[in-house]
Write an enzyme that holds these catalytic residues in place. Structure first.
Site, PDB file in Angstrom:
ATOM      1  CG  ASP A   1      -1.823  -1.149   0.849  1.00  0.00           C
ATOM      2  OD1 ASP A   1      -2.107  -1.612   0.231  1.00  0.00           O
ATOM      3  OD2 ASP A   1      -3.055  -1.055   1.691  1.00  0.00           O
TER       4      ASP A   1
ATOM      5  CG  HIS B   1      -4.203   2.766  -1.326  1.00  0.00           C
ATOM      6  ND1 HIS B   1      -5.797   2.764  -0.246  1.00  0.00           N
ATOM      7  CD2 HIS B   1      -3.996   3.153   0.291  1.00  0.00           C
ATOM      8  CE1 HIS B   1      -4.289   1.916   1.265  1.00  0.00           C
ATOM      9  NE2 HIS B   1      -3.496   2.972   1.387  1.00  0.00           N
TER      10      HIS B   1
ATOM     11  CG  HIS C   1      -3.364   7.052   2.973  1.00  0.00           C
ATOM     12  ND1 HIS C   1      -3.332   7.112   4.432  1.00  0.00           N
ATOM     13  CD2 HIS C   1      -3.013   5.602   2.567  1.00  0.00           C
ATOM     14  CE1 HIS C   1      -3.803   5.860   4.799  1.00  0.00           C
ATOM     15  NE2 HIS C   1      -3.717   4.562   3.814  1.00  0.00           N
TER      16      HIS C   1
ATOM     17  CG  HIS D   1       2.654  -0.125   4.449  1.00  0.00           C
ATOM     18  ND1 HIS D   1       2.003  -1.031   5.309  1.00  0.00           N
ATOM     19  CD2 HIS D   1       0.896   0.485   4.134  1.00  0.00           C
ATOM     20  CE1 HIS D   1       1.062  -0.758   6.413  1.00  0.00           C
ATOM     21  NE2 HIS D   1      -0.224   0.325   4.576  1.00  0.00           N
TER      22      HIS D   1
END
Length: 278
Positions: free
Chosen positions: A98, A149, A153, A243
């Site tokens: 991510d 995503h 964020h 990540h």
């Protein structure tokens, strides 16, 4: 011309899938191609903590021998909860990353995946993608799946429907320009989903993908701890969350170098999901 090239490479790498799942969606797991290369150098971190051994299996990576029928598009169902795992034959798992792409860490993750000829999912933020389009193009060339995503964020549960749509739609647009296709998957930041996010995601043609195993690598717990969490949580259908951006991800890079060959040696297929529509 560049877009056509990316689309051609993309389709050649990822065409074909087996029908699985329910509610009009099937998640298929494509076998990765090629043979394993020699293992990389050990991670730079200190000695790893003791952990239980992974159980070997008869399942091994098998080369792709042919292509299935082309995917046909259709309606995406509106879900009430995200997908937490995937179905597949044998000991299949999915690795996902991510918040990127980040030029400091994403290339190292891509290098390790390429060394073992493994595909993964990258849920990218639009503001990162727009500055690193070359990394999305590389993901397309190497057969990885790129998901949405959001742009910045944010916590979606605190946004209006209009803001949620803007966050998702802008990211869809930049992914299409840099990667060659619009994303078919999305992941809510912080795992915070609501009805509006599910509906808007479906309207944009995306399925919600969460995770089964959270490495919590963003807390920088140490390379050995990240490795332990992945290997202890390894099981058929598991989706691992790590990540490649959002902070210092050097531990995540080193951990991947350690646990990826261990998973492969234990007979796991590290694959990416494919969708079929009703």
């Amino acid at each position: 011309m560049q877009k056509d090239h990316l689309l051609t490479r993309r389709r050649a790498l990822l065409t074909g899938a087996a029908t699985l799942g329910a509610a009009g969606l099937a998640v298929a797991l494509s076998p990765v191609t090629g043979n394993r290369a020699a293992p990389p150098a050990p991670p730079a971190a200190g000695a790893q903590a003791a952990r239980r051994p992974l159980q070997p299996s008869a399942y091994r990576l098998r080369p792709l021998t042919g292509y299935g029928t082309p995917r046909t598009t259709g309606r995406t169902p509106v879900r009430e909860e995200p997908l937490l795992r995937v179905d597949g034959r044998g000991r299949t798992m999915v690795l996902s990353f991510d918040d990127g792409p980040d030029p400091r860490y994403t290339p190292h993750i891509l290098d390790t995946l390429a060394r073992y000829d493994v595909r993964a999912m990258f849920f990218v933020c639009g503001e990162m993608a727009t500055e690193n389009r070359d990394l999305l193009a590389r993901m397309a060339d190497e057969g990885h799946v790129v998901g949405n995503h959001t742009w910045t964020h944010p916590l979606l549960t605190r946004l209006s429907r209009r803001r949620i749509r803007s966050e998702m739609e802008r990211t869809c647009d930049i992914v299409e320009k840099a990667y060659g296709e619009r994303p078919e998957w999305f992941r809510a930041p912080y795992g915070a989903w609501n009805r509006a996010a599910f509906r808007i995601g479906a309207e944009l043609g995306m399925e919600p993908m969460a995770w089964t195993v959270d490495t919590l690598d963003w807390t920088t717990p140490g390379t050995a701890t990240i490795v332990d969490r992945v290997e202890d949580g390894a099981a058929p259908g598991v989706v691992v969350l790590s990540h490649d951006a959002g902070g210092d991800r050097s531990q995540s890079v080193r951990a991947l170098r350690a646990y990826l060959p261990e998973l492969l040696d234990s007979g796991y297929h590290l694959t990416v999901p494919r969708r079929q529509y009703a």
